[in-house]
Design an enzyme around this catalytic site. Structure first.
Site, short mmCIF file in Angstrom:
data_model
loop_
_atom_site.label_atom_id
_atom_site.label_comp_id
_atom_site.label_asym_id
_atom_site.label_seq_id
_atom_site.Cartn_x
_atom_site.Cartn_y
_atom_site.Cartn_z
N CYS A 115 16.77 9.73 -6.33
CA CYS A 115 16.90 8.34 -6.79
C CYS A 115 17.88 8.21 -7.96
O CYS A 115 18.38 7.12 -8.23
CB CYS A 115 15.54 7.79 -7.19
N HIS B 285 17.13 1.25 -10.58
CA HIS B 285 16.85 1.80 -9.26
C HIS B 285 15.62 1.09 -8.71
O HIS B 285 14.64 0.89 -9.43
CB HIS B 285 16.60 3.31 -9.38
N ASN C 37 12.75 0.98 -1.08
CA ASN C 37 13.42 1.98 -1.91
C ASN C 37 14.42 2.73 -1.04
O ASN C 37 14.02 3.44 -0.12
CB ASN C 37 12.35 2.93 -2.48
N1 COA Z 1 -1.81 1.15 2.17
C1 COA Z 1 -3.11 1.10 1.85
N2 COA Z 1 -3.70 1.98 1.00
C2 COA Z 1 -2.91 2.93 0.46
C3 COA Z 1 -1.55 3.03 0.75
C4 COA Z 1 -1.00 2.08 1.64
N3 COA Z 1 0.30 2.10 1.99
N4 COA Z 1 -1.05 4.06 0.05
C5 COA Z 1 -2.05 4.60 -0.63
N5 COA Z 1 -3.19 3.92 -0.38
C6 COA Z 1 -4.53 4.16 -0.89
C7 COA Z 1 -4.71 5.58 -1.37
O1 COA Z 1 -5.00 6.43 -0.26
C8 COA Z 1 -5.90 5.43 -2.29
O2 COA Z 1 -7.06 5.43 -1.52
P1 COA Z 1 -8.41 6.15 -2.06
O3 COA Z 1 -8.72 5.45 -3.34
O4 COA Z 1 -9.36 5.89 -0.96
O5 COA Z 1 -8.00 7.58 -2.24
C9 COA Z 1 -5.71 4.04 -2.88
O6 COA Z 1 -4.77 3.37 -2.03
C10 COA Z 1 -5.18 4.05 -4.28
O7 COA Z 1 -4.15 5.03 -4.34
P2 COA Z 1 -3.35 5.26 -5.63
O8 COA Z 1 -2.30 6.27 -5.38
O9 COA Z 1 -4.29 5.46 -6.77
O10 COA Z 1 -2.72 3.80 -5.74
P3 COA Z 1 -1.71 3.27 -6.78
O11 COA Z 1 -2.22 2.02 -7.37
O12 COA Z 1 -1.27 4.36 -7.69
O13 COA Z 1 -0.51 2.87 -5.85
C11 COA Z 1 1.62 3.72 -5.23
C12 COA Z 1 0.13 3.82 -5.03
C13 COA Z 1 2.32 4.75 -4.37
C14 COA Z 1 2.09 2.32 -4.80
C15 COA Z 1 1.89 3.92 -6.73
O14 COA Z 1 1.31 5.11 -7.15
C16 COA Z 1 3.32 3.93 -7.04
O15 COA Z 1 4.01 2.94 -6.88
N6 COA Z 1 3.86 5.05 -7.54
C17 COA Z 1 5.26 5.21 -7.78
C18 COA Z 1 5.86 5.61 -6.49
C19 COA Z 1 7.35 5.46 -6.45
O16 COA Z 1 7.90 4.55 -6.98
N7 COA Z 1 7.99 6.38 -5.76
C20 COA Z 1 9.36 6.38 -5.60
C21 COA Z 1 9.92 7.13 -6.73
S1 COA Z 1 11.60 7.01 -6.87
#
Ligand code: COA
Length: 331
Positions: A112, A258, A288
């Site tokens: 990224c 980004h 993304n």
């Molecule tokens: N749809 C539904 N549920 C989802 C899901 C989706 N697409 N992705 C994850 N979940 C679930 C998880 O399995 C978890 O379930 P559980 O509680 O039963 O284990 C629950 O949602 C919460 O997961 P968590 O990872 O704690 O959620 P979050 O609020 O942190 O959101 C992201 C997940 C990925 C959206 C968040 O962590 C995020 O945005 N991180 C940064 C990622 C990013 O920007 N990456 C690119 C980097 S350049």
């Protein structure tokens, strides 16, 4: 003399994939994805097509925008985490497709942060006079590498395909061009967002059936860790860039982060005190797109009239590695 953006271009494959379509492949919902990421649609390829294929129309658009003939390009720098093949570099395939023989073709592998890392390299080449017309490209095909089952939903909902390109060259007008670039990495977090296999460190072979059955060839991410570090590191490197140029947030006309996640963008903007109207986002439509994300934003911001000649632009990124970076430039 500074390095100026002479032209900008972008390309998105035509197939638009909605969150509801993803919900047919895995357990997720439009509401969950919109609320947690701000993404509503992304573009995915619908036929055999590599990152270099998406890069071709983006490059042609940037060349036309710059009024530069392809033969004038004397160096290609291409950032991608989704190369056409393991080797050679994707820049070589782009060079062939553009019909540009003999000029150097360099791949940058900083995910990224790939576009800002590439910009830093191009800026150094141009400032030393080594090259005068650099084609800088970020291109990604994520869709064919994602785990499109419930196991991979945290990653699969984020990423889209696309390419962005810029033509860079020296500019004598001192009020225009790149003011500075600032690059960082912390390899302690390399395994928090990665594709583990195939990899040369595995013995006796870099890929086997068991690895594929375990899904280790898919991207995997510690989403919480990425979120926390992104919101810490991006403001830090932005502060570094502003201080290096004795500028403040008030001086910035447009902030182009980004496009990782709309919640990350909003948290970073809030932390640095950047008003929402100065923050550019297109993640709702494209997701993304990793190395393509910043040039696609620059292209869209130009098309929408939000980015104009003379504007002071702040770029910032965070991604796998972990890597993070910022750049300040006068458009
Ligand atoms: N749809 C539904 N549920 C989802 C899901 C989706 N697409 N992705 C994850 N979940 C679930 C998880 O399995 C978890 O379930 P559980 O509680 O039963 O284990 C629950 O949602 C919460 O997961 P968590 O990872 O704690 O959620 P979050 O609020 O942190 O959101 C992201 C997940 C990925 C959206 C968040 O962590 C995020 O945005 N991180 C940064 C990622 C990013 O920007 N990456 C690119 C980097 S350049």
């Amino acid at each position: 003399m500074r390095t100026a953006f002479l032209g900008i271009g972008g390309y998105l494959p035509p197939r638009v994939v909605s969150n509801d379509e993803l919900a047919e492949m895995m357990e997720t919902s439009n509401e969950w994805i919109v609320e947690r990421t701000g993404i509503r649609t992304r573009h995915w390829i619908d036929r055999e097509c590599g990152a270099s294929d998406l890069a071709v129309p983006a490059s042609r658009q940037a060349l036309a925008d710059a009024g530069v003939a392809p033969e004038e390009i004397d160096c290609i720098i291409l950032a991608t985490l989704s190369p056409d093949h393991t080797f050679p570099g994707t820049a070589c395939f782009l060079q062939e497709k553009l019909g540009l023989k003999g000029i150097p073709a360099l791949d940058i592998r900083n995910q990224c942060s790939g576009f800002i890392y590439s910009l830093a390299v191009a800026d150094a080449f141009i400032k030393t006079g080594q090259y005068r017309r650099i084609l800088l490209v970020g291109a990604e095909v994520h869709s064919t590498g994602l785990d499109k089952t419930t196991r991979g939903r945290d990653v699969a909902c984020l990423f889209g395909d696309g390419a962005g390109a810029a033509v860079l060259g020296p500019c004598e007008e001192t009020e225009r061009g790149v003011l500075s670039t600032h690059l960082h990495a912390d390899g302690r977090y390399a395994r928090e967002l990665w594709i583990e296999v195939p990899g040369s460190r595995f013995f006796p072979q870099r890929l086997d059936v068991a690895m594929v059955e375990q899904g280790r060839h898919f991207p995997r991410m510690n989403g919480r860790r990425v979120f926390v570090e992104a919101v810490r590191r991006m403001p830090e490197v932005i502060g570094e860039a502003l201080a290096a140029n004795s500028l403040s947030v008030d001086d910035i006309d447009l902030f182009v982060p980004h496009q990782a996640n709309q919640r990350i963008t909003e948290a970073v903007a809030k932390q640095i005190g950047m008003p929402a109207e100065k923050v550019f986002s297109n993640i709702d439509k494209v997701g993304n797109t990793t190395a393509a994300s910043i040039p696609l934003c620059l292209r869209d911001a130009c098309l929408q009239g939000k980015l104009q000649r003379g504007h002071l632009v702040l770029l910032a990124s965070f991604g796998a590695g972990f890597t993070w970076a910022a750049a300040l430039l006068r458009w």
